[in-house]
Design a protein around this motif. Structure first.
Motif, PDB file in Angstrom:
ATOM      1  N   VAL A   1       0.840  -1.200   0.000  1.00 61.86           N
ATOM      2  CA  VAL A   1       0.000   0.000   0.000  1.00 61.86           C
ATOM      3  C   VAL A   1       0.875   1.250   0.000  1.00 61.86           C
ATOM      4  O   VAL A   1       0.587   2.221  -0.699  1.00 61.86           O
ATOM      5  CB  VAL A   1      -0.974  -0.005   1.198  1.00 61.86           C
ATOM      6  CG1 VAL A   1      -1.716   1.313   1.310  1.00 61.86           C
ATOM      7  CG2 VAL A   1      -1.955  -1.163   1.089  1.00 61.86           C
ATOM      8  N   ALA A   2       1.964   1.229   0.755  1.00 64.87           N
ATOM      9  CA  ALA A   2       2.869   2.381   0.830  1.00 64.87           C
ATOM     10  C   ALA A   2       3.453   2.734  -0.529  1.00 64.87           C
ATOM     11  O   ALA A   2       3.793   3.893  -0.778  1.00 64.87           O
ATOM     12  CB  ALA A   2       3.985   2.111   1.835  1.00 64.87           C
ATOM     13  N   ALA A   3       3.560   1.772  -1.427  1.00 67.44           N
ATOM     14  CA  ALA A   3       4.095   2.031  -2.767  1.00 67.44           C
ATOM     15  C   ALA A   3       3.103   2.811  -3.633  1.00 67.44           C
ATOM     16  O   ALA A   3       3.477   3.327  -4.682  1.00 67.44           O
ATOM     17  CB  ALA A   3       4.457   0.710  -3.446  1.00 67.44           C
ATOM     18  N   HIS A   4       1.868   2.913  -3.196  1.00 64.09           N
ATOM     19  CA  HIS A   4       0.818   3.627  -3.947  1.00 64.09           C
ATOM     20  C   HIS A   4       0.546   4.968  -3.274  1.00 64.09           C
ATOM     21  O   HIS A   4      -0.494   5.180  -2.654  1.00 64.09           O
ATOM     22  CB  HIS A   4      -0.467   2.797  -3.981  1.00 64.09           C
ATOM     23  CG  HIS A   4      -0.324   1.481  -4.660  1.00 64.09           C
ATOM     24  ND1 HIS A   4      -0.479   1.316  -6.013  1.00 64.09           N
ATOM     25  CD2 HIS A   4      -0.016   0.250  -4.156  1.00 64.09           C
ATOM     26  CE1 HIS A   4      -0.300   0.053  -6.324  1.00 64.09           C
ATOM     27  NE2 HIS A   4      -0.002  -0.622  -5.216  1.00 64.09           N
ATOM     28  N   SER A   5       1.492   5.892  -3.416  1.00 62.30           N
ATOM     29  CA  SER A   5       1.372   7.169  -2.717  1.00 62.30           C
ATOM     30  C   SER A   5       1.574   8.376  -3.627  1.00 62.30           C
ATOM     31  O   SER A   5       1.962   9.441  -3.167  1.00 62.30           O
ATOM     32  CB  SER A   5       2.379   7.216  -1.567  1.00 62.30           C
ATOM     33  OG  SER A   5       3.693   7.087  -2.073  1.00 62.30           O
ATOM     34  N   GLN A   6       1.291   8.199  -4.901  1.00 60.97           N
ATOM     35  CA  GLN A   6       1.450   9.282  -5.873  1.00 60.97           C
ATOM     36  C   GLN A   6       0.081   9.716  -6.399  1.00 60.97           C
ATOM     37  O   GLN A   6      -0.864   8.929  -6.390  1.00 60.97           O
ATOM     38  CB  GLN A   6       2.333   8.817  -7.038  1.00 60.97           C
ATOM     39  CG  GLN A   6       3.718   8.355  -6.627  1.00 60.97           C
ATOM     40  CD  GLN A   6       4.495   9.442  -5.916  1.00 60.97           C
ATOM     41  OE1 GLN A   6       4.495  10.591  -6.328  1.00 60.97           O
ATOM     42  NE2 GLN A   6       5.135   9.076  -4.804  1.00 60.97           N
ATOM     43  N   PRO A   7      -0.046  10.932  -6.909  1.00 64.14           N
ATOM     44  CA  PRO A   7      -1.344  11.397  -7.411  1.00 64.14           C
ATOM     45  C   PRO A   7      -1.948  10.507  -8.497  1.00 64.14           C
ATOM     46  O   PRO A   7      -3.167  10.386  -8.590  1.00 64.14           O
ATOM     47  CB  PRO A   7      -1.039  12.786  -7.966  1.00 64.14           C
ATOM     48  CG  PRO A   7       0.151  13.243  -7.182  1.00 64.14           C
ATOM     49  CD  PRO A   7       0.954  12.000  -6.917  1.00 64.14           C
TER      50      PRO A   7
END
Length: 127
Positions: free
Chosen positions: A10-16
């Motif tokens: 989940v942390a890898a999905h932190s971009q707009p």
């Protein structure tokens, strides 16, 4: 079968262009919701890739918001990494609070005190 994500995934999905958040061990892909979020995209991006449970519950979202978020559900946090989900209720929605004398006083005491003060001040200045 429900897709499971580790917190690291989940942390890898932190971009707009790719934003996930976790609320109560459920993973949501909020990428398509960024522009539609009533609180603005910034609030979601501040929590992107992280557990936003406390933030979500602190705001006190409506039932409509909770129903709306179901369409963004991507999966769940992996069983080994789940956290305890605390039962939360909004402070303004405590059952019976408004029916008690304490609730009545909490609601009416400040305006009544200000009214009494204004009346005394009026009598002192113009009476």
């Amino acid at each position: 079968m429900t897709t499971e994500f580790t917190r690291e995934q989940v942390a890898a999905h932190s971009q707009p262009g790719d934003a996930f958040i976790i609320i109560d061990n459920v993973v949501y892909d909020v990428t398509a919701f960024l522009d539609d979020h009533p609180g603005g995209a910034e609030v979601l991006m501040d929590n992107a890739g992280r557990d936003a449970s406390d933030c979500f519950h602190d705001i006190g979202h409506s039932q409509d918001a909770r129903d709306w978020m179901l369409q963004f559900r991507a999966g769940e946090v992996a069983a080994a990494e789940r956290r305890e989900v605390r039962v939360r209720s909004a402070a303004w929605a405590e059952p019976g609070e408004g029916d008690s004398l304490r609730g009545l006083l909490a609601a009416w005491a400040p305006p009544l005190a200000l009214s009494a003060l204004a009346a005394l001040l009026y009598l002192y200045l113009f009476g």
